[in-house]
Design an enzyme around this catalytic site. Sequence first.
Site, PDB file in Angstrom:
ATOM      1  CG  ASP A  62      28.353  50.705 -32.274  1.00 16.83           C
ATOM      2  OD1 ASP A  62      27.841  51.102 -33.621  1.00 16.83           O
ATOM      3  OD2 ASP A  62      27.499  50.492 -31.507  1.00 16.83           O
TER       4      ASP A  62
ATOM      5  CD  GLU B 293      22.048  50.589 -32.952  1.00 22.00           C
ATOM      6  OE1 GLU B 293      20.759  50.796 -32.644  1.00 22.00           O
ATOM      7  OE2 GLU B 293      22.699  49.807 -32.819  1.00 22.00           O
TER       8      GLU B 293
HETATM    9 NI    NI Z   1      22.747  46.828 -35.526  1.00 14.22          NI
END
Ligand code: NI
Length: 396
Positions: free
Chosen positions: A81, A139
């Site tokens: 991401d 994340e």
């Molecule tokens: Ni990172």
Amino acid sequence: MLNKIKDLATTLAPRLIEIRRHIHSHPELSGQEYQTAAYVADVLSSCGLHVREAIGQTGVVGELKGMNNHHQWLAIRTDMDALPITECTNLDFASRNTGIMHACGHDVHTTVGLGTAMVLSELRESLPGNIRFLFQPAEEIAQGASWMIRDGVLQDVQAILGVHVYPTIPGGVIGIRHGVLTAAADDLELVIIGESGHGARPHEAIDAIWIASQVITNLQQAISRTHNPLRPVVLTIGKISGGQAPNVIANQVKMWGTVRSLHPDTHKTLPGWIENIVANICSTYGAKYELNYRQGVPSVQNDPALTQLVESVALAAWGSDRVQTLSEPSLGAEDFSVYLQHVPGMMFRLGVAHKDQPNYPLHHPQFEIDESAIVTCVVTLAYAAYKYWHNCHSSH
Ligand code: NI
């Protein structure tokens, strides 16, 4: 084996840079990694891996079977991401998605995951164990690891490896941290509820602003007096609001903060400890409170044996000039730690600093990397995976 891995990775270098630039120019936000996931799945399928999509919502899993009949897996985890940042790099492969940027290097992580899969799939005949590649979403919002685990990605996994780029380590240098690598990160939201009154008659009111100031001061002091100073805690109240007018006593104050800690025992006791202080101060002065404490991801604790494995692999591959032992952990957070609640693992740092260009921190709109580090990382991961299984079998 090391030379074979190095040769393959070096041959793949132009293709890996192409992959990285493609991902970099098409960043997607946490939980919306649809195109990235489809791209990853394509590359993995083309190297003959068994691919599963839509794992952990928008994650991808690629499985490479080694030459054995057992059911255990070594997992290699990367994240896909990007961040809600407008890129200001002027690169010709800069983000084409306005307001979204790979400013934390997850484009590099995805690329090295793919590169490692490409290299090891060529060496399948001599691979002594199974490798499961995890490409996780989200994340940056500390959710992706939990989503992936819920969908069973750790089934029969006996160890996990991960990597994060680091802009203060020279490009192509591997950073090894023994023990704790990143902090546990919690959020708190606290409302102090008093009673309004005239600013000239405080004894008839319960002053929420003054009580809030007592709470903040006491929390900061109590950290230094009641916690082991060798197990650091950082508590930051980053936002506060309350009150209506200069001559009116405030009946309510709301505050928001972040709490970082490195030791797992400290992380466990923090919510109760904070509530106790808040409750005592409020009851002393007749106020009420509402505390919403959310425990976030735990700290990343590197497994000693796996740390030694990665360190010895990096030393064998690159020599001591290109391996740095990190003396300090970071108080940043990383959801790799969620996997480590289930299996032993190790995350290393990949140096990506340019020699002759300015280097910007992670999450900066001008963040950019030394791309030569990609091959270094692929070799390190591929050789570590090979060695992991090689050592396992020779110790049986
Ligand atoms: Ni990172």
